[in-house]
Design an enzyme around this catalytic site. Structure first.
Site, PDB file in Angstrom:
ATOM      1  N   LYS A  35      58.809  58.361  29.870  1.00 62.28           N
ATOM      2  CA  LYS A  35      59.831  57.566  30.576  1.00 62.28           C
ATOM      3  C   LYS A  35      60.314  58.253  31.858  1.00 62.28           C
ATOM      4  O   LYS A  35      60.771  57.597  32.790  1.00 62.28           O
ATOM      5  CB  LYS A  35      61.011  57.268  29.653  1.00 62.28           C
ATOM      6  CG  LYS A  35      61.841  58.485  29.284  1.00 62.28           C
ATOM      7  CD  LYS A  35      63.085  58.074  28.508  1.00 62.28           C
ATOM      8  CE  LYS A  35      63.837  59.239  27.925  1.00 62.28           C
ATOM      9  NZ  LYS A  35      63.977  60.449  28.718  1.00 62.28           N
ATOM     10  N   LYS A  52      65.060  79.812  31.648  1.00 60.47           N
ATOM     11  CA  LYS A  52      64.468  81.158  31.770  1.00 60.47           C
ATOM     12  C   LYS A  52      64.374  81.584  33.228  1.00 60.47           C
ATOM     13  O   LYS A  52      64.552  82.759  33.567  1.00 60.47           O
ATOM     14  CB  LYS A  52      63.095  81.222  31.109  1.00 60.47           C
ATOM     15  CG  LYS A  52      63.111  81.821  29.723  1.00 60.47           C
ATOM     16  CD  LYS A  52      63.541  80.875  28.641  1.00 60.47           C
ATOM     17  CE  LYS A  52      64.936  80.812  28.256  1.00 60.47           C
ATOM     18  NZ  LYS A  52      65.256  79.779  27.275  1.00 60.47           N
ATOM     19  N   GLY A 116      58.336  53.881  25.922  1.00 58.02           N
ATOM     20  CA  GLY A 116      57.435  53.351  24.896  1.00 58.02           C
ATOM     21  C   GLY A 116      58.201  52.898  23.668  1.00 58.02           C
ATOM     22  O   GLY A 116      59.223  53.474  23.306  1.00 58.02           O
ATOM     23  N   THR A 145      59.244  62.163  20.878  1.00 60.36           N
ATOM     24  CA  THR A 145      60.287  61.882  21.873  1.00 60.36           C
ATOM     25  C   THR A 145      61.398  62.922  21.908  1.00 60.36           C
ATOM     26  O   THR A 145      62.337  62.797  22.692  1.00 60.36           O
ATOM     27  CB  THR A 145      60.892  60.485  21.632  1.00 60.36           C
ATOM     28  OG1 THR A 145      61.217  60.391  20.239  1.00 60.36           O
ATOM     29  CG2 THR A 145      59.916  59.392  22.002  1.00 60.36           C
ATOM     30  N   SER A 147      64.605  65.373  21.522  1.00 62.06           N
ATOM     31  CA  SER A 147      66.012  65.325  21.112  1.00 62.06           C
ATOM     32  C   SER A 147      66.932  65.259  22.320  1.00 62.06           C
ATOM     33  O   SER A 147      66.489  65.467  23.454  1.00 62.06           O
ATOM     34  CB  SER A 147      66.340  66.580  20.300  1.00 62.06           C
ATOM     35  OG  SER A 147      66.097  67.743  21.078  1.00 62.06           O
ATOM     36  N   GLY A 182      80.241  76.674  21.278  1.00 64.17           N
ATOM     37  CA  GLY A 182      79.031  76.897  20.488  1.00 64.17           C
ATOM     38  C   GLY A 182      78.319  78.178  20.900  1.00 64.17           C
ATOM     39  O   GLY A 182      77.929  78.329  22.055  1.00 64.17           O
ATOM     40  N   GLU A 189      72.663  81.780  26.020  1.00 65.54           N
ATOM     41  CA  GLU A 189      71.770  81.939  27.182  1.00 65.54           C
ATOM     42  C   GLU A 189      72.456  81.475  28.470  1.00 65.54           C
ATOM     43  O   GLU A 189      72.540  82.223  29.447  1.00 65.54           O
ATOM     44  CB  GLU A 189      70.464  81.153  26.970  1.00 65.54           C
ATOM     45  CG  GLU A 189      69.591  81.765  25.884  1.00 65.54           C
ATOM     46  CD  GLU A 189      68.292  80.999  25.656  1.00 65.54           C
ATOM     47  OE1 GLU A 189      67.939  80.122  26.460  1.00 65.54           O
ATOM     48  OE2 GLU A 189      67.616  81.309  24.648  1.00 65.54           O
ATOM     49  N   GLY A 274      74.474  71.939  19.424  1.00 65.37           N
ATOM     50  CA  GLY A 274      73.289  71.416  18.760  1.00 65.37           C
ATOM     51  C   GLY A 274      72.746  70.158  19.421  1.00 65.37           C
ATOM     52  O   GLY A 274      73.329  69.648  20.384  1.00 65.37           O
ATOM     53  N   HIS A 453      51.762 104.782  23.244  1.00 69.67           N
ATOM     54  CA  HIS A 453      52.938 105.593  23.546  1.00 69.67           C
ATOM     55  C   HIS A 453      53.010 105.846  25.043  1.00 69.67           C
ATOM     56  O   HIS A 453      51.998 106.214  25.630  1.00 69.67           O
ATOM     57  CB  HIS A 453      52.865 106.931  22.806  1.00 69.67           C
ATOM     58  CG  HIS A 453      54.030 107.819  23.105  1.00 69.67           C
ATOM     59  ND1 HIS A 453      55.288 107.566  22.599  1.00 69.67           N
ATOM     60  CD2 HIS A 453      54.126 108.931  23.879  1.00 69.67           C
ATOM     61  CE1 HIS A 453      56.113 108.495  23.046  1.00 69.67           C
ATOM     62  NE2 HIS A 453      55.441 109.337  23.826  1.00 69.67           N
TER      63      HIS A 453
HETATM   64  P1  NAI Z   1      72.879  75.456  17.822  1.00 69.40           P
HETATM   65  O1  NAI Z   1      72.852  74.505  16.687  1.00 69.40           O
HETATM   66  O2  NAI Z   1      71.922  76.556  17.884  1.00 69.40           O
HETATM   67  O3  NAI Z   1      74.344  76.106  17.914  1.00 69.40           O
HETATM   68  C1  NAI Z   1      75.512  75.310  18.015  1.00 69.40           C
HETATM   69  C2  NAI Z   1      76.738  76.114  17.597  1.00 69.40           C
HETATM   70  O4  NAI Z   1      77.889  75.336  17.877  1.00 69.40           O
HETATM   71  C3  NAI Z   1      76.779  76.449  16.116  1.00 69.40           C
HETATM   72  O5  NAI Z   1      76.918  77.839  15.977  1.00 69.40           O
HETATM   73  C4  NAI Z   1      78.005  75.684  15.619  1.00 69.40           C
HETATM   74  O6  NAI Z   1      78.701  76.400  14.608  1.00 69.40           O
HETATM   75  C5  NAI Z   1      78.858  75.558  16.876  1.00 69.40           C
HETATM   76  N1  NAI Z   1      79.811  74.427  16.881  1.00 69.40           N
HETATM   77  C6  NAI Z   1      79.581  73.143  16.523  1.00 69.40           C
HETATM   78  N2  NAI Z   1      80.695  72.379  16.713  1.00 69.40           N
HETATM   79  C7  NAI Z   1      81.669  73.197  17.205  1.00 69.40           C
HETATM   80  C8  NAI Z   1      83.038  73.016  17.615  1.00 69.40           C
HETATM   81  N3  NAI Z   1      83.661  71.817  17.578  1.00 69.40           N
HETATM   82  N4  NAI Z   1      83.722  74.097  18.070  1.00 69.40           N
HETATM   83  C9  NAI Z   1      83.132  75.308  18.120  1.00 69.40           C
HETATM   84  N5  NAI Z   1      81.843  75.539  17.751  1.00 69.40           N
HETATM   85  C10 NAI Z   1      81.105  74.500  17.315  1.00 69.40           C
HETATM   86  O7  NAI Z   1      72.820  74.517  19.114  1.00 69.40           O
HETATM   87  P2  NAI Z   1      72.485  74.772  20.655  1.00 69.40           P
HETATM   88  O8  NAI Z   1      72.758  76.172  21.065  1.00 69.40           O
HETATM   89  O9  NAI Z   1      73.211  73.669  21.339  1.00 69.40           O
HETATM   90  O10 NAI Z   1      70.943  74.519  20.727  1.00 69.40           O
HETATM   91  C11 NAI Z   1      70.412  73.236  20.399  1.00 69.40           C
HETATM   92  C12 NAI Z   1      69.011  73.333  19.885  1.00 69.40           C
HETATM   93  O11 NAI Z   1      68.132  73.749  20.896  1.00 69.40           O
HETATM   94  C13 NAI Z   1      68.894  74.311  18.736  1.00 69.40           C
HETATM   95  O12 NAI Z   1      68.070  73.760  17.760  1.00 69.40           O
HETATM   96  C14 NAI Z   1      68.239  75.500  19.361  1.00 69.40           C
HETATM   97  O13 NAI Z   1      67.450  76.217  18.453  1.00 69.40           O
HETATM   98  C15 NAI Z   1      67.398  74.877  20.481  1.00 69.40           C
HETATM   99  N6  NAI Z   1      67.270  75.825  21.565  1.00 69.40           N
HETATM  100  C16 NAI Z   1      66.486  76.905  21.413  1.00 69.40           C
HETATM  101  C17 NAI Z   1      66.394  77.860  22.400  1.00 69.40           C
HETATM  102  C18 NAI Z   1      65.564  79.040  22.176  1.00 69.40           C
HETATM  103  O14 NAI Z   1      64.746  79.029  21.288  1.00 69.40           O
HETATM  104  N7  NAI Z   1      65.740  80.107  22.931  1.00 69.40           N
HETATM  105  C19 NAI Z   1      67.127  77.741  23.641  1.00 69.40           C
HETATM  106  C20 NAI Z   1      67.947  76.590  23.686  1.00 69.40           C
HETATM  107  C21 NAI Z   1      68.000  75.677  22.680  1.00 69.40           C
END
Ligand code: NAI
Length: 474
Positions: A35, A52, A116, A145, A147, A182, A189, A274, A453
């Site tokens: 899209k 990154k 799609g 698709t 998230s 969060g 990051e 999340g 090393h």
């Molecule tokens: P996340 O699910 O990893 O973390 C969200 C955090 O927000 C949790 O610790 C939760 O306890 C907190 N939270 C939720 N509601 C809240 C509130 N009202 N007040 C305060 N804290 C609250 O989600 P994130 O960091 O948004 O990442 C989303 C997705 O993207 C994840 O599945 C992540 O693994 C993925 N991602 C992975 C990366 C990597 O592998 N380096 C980089 C960026 C994202």
């Protein structure tokens, strides 16, 4: 007569484009429906890659300002040119998305621009950006698709003051004060990026630890390192609302242990709580495809979608962030490959025990396998070995001594169960552990393998030796 594809992939993120290429390699006549104007999905356009690029650029800036002098390099008048930094990031994204167009051509994959939707299990309706509609026929479908960011109902995104990770990649000035809601991968990051560039960053996190389900001991280590870098944290607190007064947000939060209410001001609030599957508008309901309350599409072991009549649609596959499991680009890629192989009559398979997780702070946090908490919960007897980077020769030479390695192995068999690293280049170091675990190797295998090393990787070997009490601590 219009041609019939062997496979139509909806979505061109890492899961979709990698799955499409694998299908084409296996001889399937493949098309991809996207899209957005460029290929690559969230990861390439507004996720992994641009973040990154900014993490690397902001780290250079921070090193130039705070660390070069210790190496005897005097950099005078170090200044930030944010516009150039953002342009470079955009160029990196463009090169990567163009790379996918090239790969589609090379593999004779037909791209379609539009949204799609499944009209039937063998017909995809495509709505082009100008509203024009087309229908293509296919023997198989791969739903890829991805998230979208979760929104807090009491703090809706406005794209300027209350933002998601997408806008956090394009801020044209460095905020004076930034609140991050969060302390997951995105919060840590992108919080790091803007902190390094000069913002006063406070992270509010619901849980009592940062970094989600990562090993608690190492999360605490990273927590202390980030605090030392200047990041502020309010743990065990939930945000409850935000008021915007003259483009300053007043974020309200409540500490969980005593219900105390408080507030904090910020120019920009990054909400990183999340993501949820992007499964709306795909026409799943009409075909009886099962989604849970969060929109997660249910599949069997072969990635075939489950239906309300307790069966599956054998030619409709779903992968990546749409289905259960961690929302990670590399998990989606492997599922895309496996689904393509299965529909081509091969034995596709994903080993979920070895999915690495990385948080690209500096130092980085990388892990594979079980945490100590998970092993305890499951009553698995284990031995552990740890090693700090402060005792690693290369880390000392590089002045990168923050962090440590933890190796967890089965107490009886010595099989490697989990490896956790906070440290320099942890994102690359972890793959030694991934490979050993893929071959069901042991801590002894890791300890006896050559490690050049002096390298950071020797910290892994020392931690592996530590499982047997043989670490050569300095
Ligand atoms: P996340 O699910 O990893 O973390 C969200 C955090 O927000 C949790 O610790 C939760 O306890 C907190 N939270 C939720 N509601 C809240 C509130 N009202 N007040 C305060 N804290 C609250 O989600 P994130 O960091 O948004 O990442 C989303 C997705 O993207 C994840 O599945 C992540 O693994 C993925 N991602 C992975 C990366 C990597 O592998 N380096 C980089 C960026 C994202």
């Amino acid at each position: 007569m219009a041609e019939t594809y062997d496979l139509v992939v909806i979505g061109s993120g890492p899961g979709g484009y990698v799955g499409a290429i694998r299908a084409a390699q296996l001889g399937l006549k493949t098309a991809v429906v996207e899209k957005d104007p460029t290929f690559g999905g969230t990861c390439l356009n507004v996720g992994c890659i641009p973040s990154k690029a900014l993490l690397d650029s902001s780290e250079h800036y921070s090193v130039a300002r705070h660390e070069l002098a210790a190496h005897g390099v005097i950099a005078k008048g170090v200044d930030l040119d944010l516009a150039t930094m953002l342009n470079r990031k955009d160029k990196v994204v463009l090169d990567n998305t163009n790379g996918i167009s090239f790969l589609f051509k090379k593999n004779k994959i037909t791209p379609f621009r539009g949204k799609g939707r499944l009209r039937s299990p063998t017909e995809i309706e495509i709505t082009a950006p100008d509203g024009g509609q087309d229908v293509i026929k296919t023997r198989n479908v791969m739903l890829a698709t991805g998230s979208v960011a979760n929104e807090l109902p009491f703090m809706r995104f406005d794209g300027r003051t209350i933002i998601s990770s997408t806008e956090a990649l394009t801020l044209s000035t460095v905020p004076r004060k930034m609140v991050v809601v969060g302390a997951g991968a995105i919060g840590l990051e992108l919080g790091s990026v803007w902190m390094r560039l000069g913002a006063d960053v406070t992270v509010i996190e619901y849980g009592n630890k940062i970094a989600g389900v990562m090993d608690a001991g190492l999360s605490d280590r990273l927590f202390r390192i980030l605090q030392k870098q200047g990041m502020k944290f309010i743990l065990g607190a939930k945000t409850t609302g935000a008021e915007i007064k003259k483009s300053v947000a007043v974020v309200q939060f409540e500490t969980l242990k005593d219900g105390a209410k408080n507030s904090i001001e910020a120019d920009v609030v990054l909400v990183a709580v999340g993501r949820k599957p992007y499964s709306d508008g795909l026409g799943l309901e009409q075909l009886g495809i099962v989604k849970d309350a969060r929109g997660v599409v249910q599949v069997n072991d072969h990635y075939q979608v489950r239906t309300t009549s307790n069966s599956v649609l054998p030619n409709v596959f779903a992968i990546g962030d749409l289905i259960p499991g961690p929302m990670l680009a590399h998990k989606a890629e492997e599922e895309g490959v496996a689904a393509a192989e299965i529909m081509a009559g091969h034995a596709g398979h994903v080993n979920y025990e070895t999915v690495p997780s990385v948080i690209y702070t500096w130092p980085e946090f990388a892990a594979v396998g079980a945490t100590e908490e998970q092993l305890k919960q499951n009553n698995i007897k284990y031995k552990s070995g740890t090693f700090p980077f402060s005792a690693n020769g290369r880390a000392r030479a590089a002045a990168q001594t923050d962090g440590m390695v933890k190796v967890l192995a089965d107490a009886t068999t010595d099989r490697l169960l989990g490896v956790h690293i906070v440290g320099p280049r942890a994102s690359d170091l972890i793959h030694e552990a991934v490979a050993i675990m893929e071959f069901r190797g042991s801590a002894e295998d890791m300890a006896r393998s050559f490690h050049a090393h002096p390298t950071f990787s020797e910290a892994l070997r020392e931690a592996a030796l530590g499982v047997d009490g043989r670490t050569r601590q300095m």
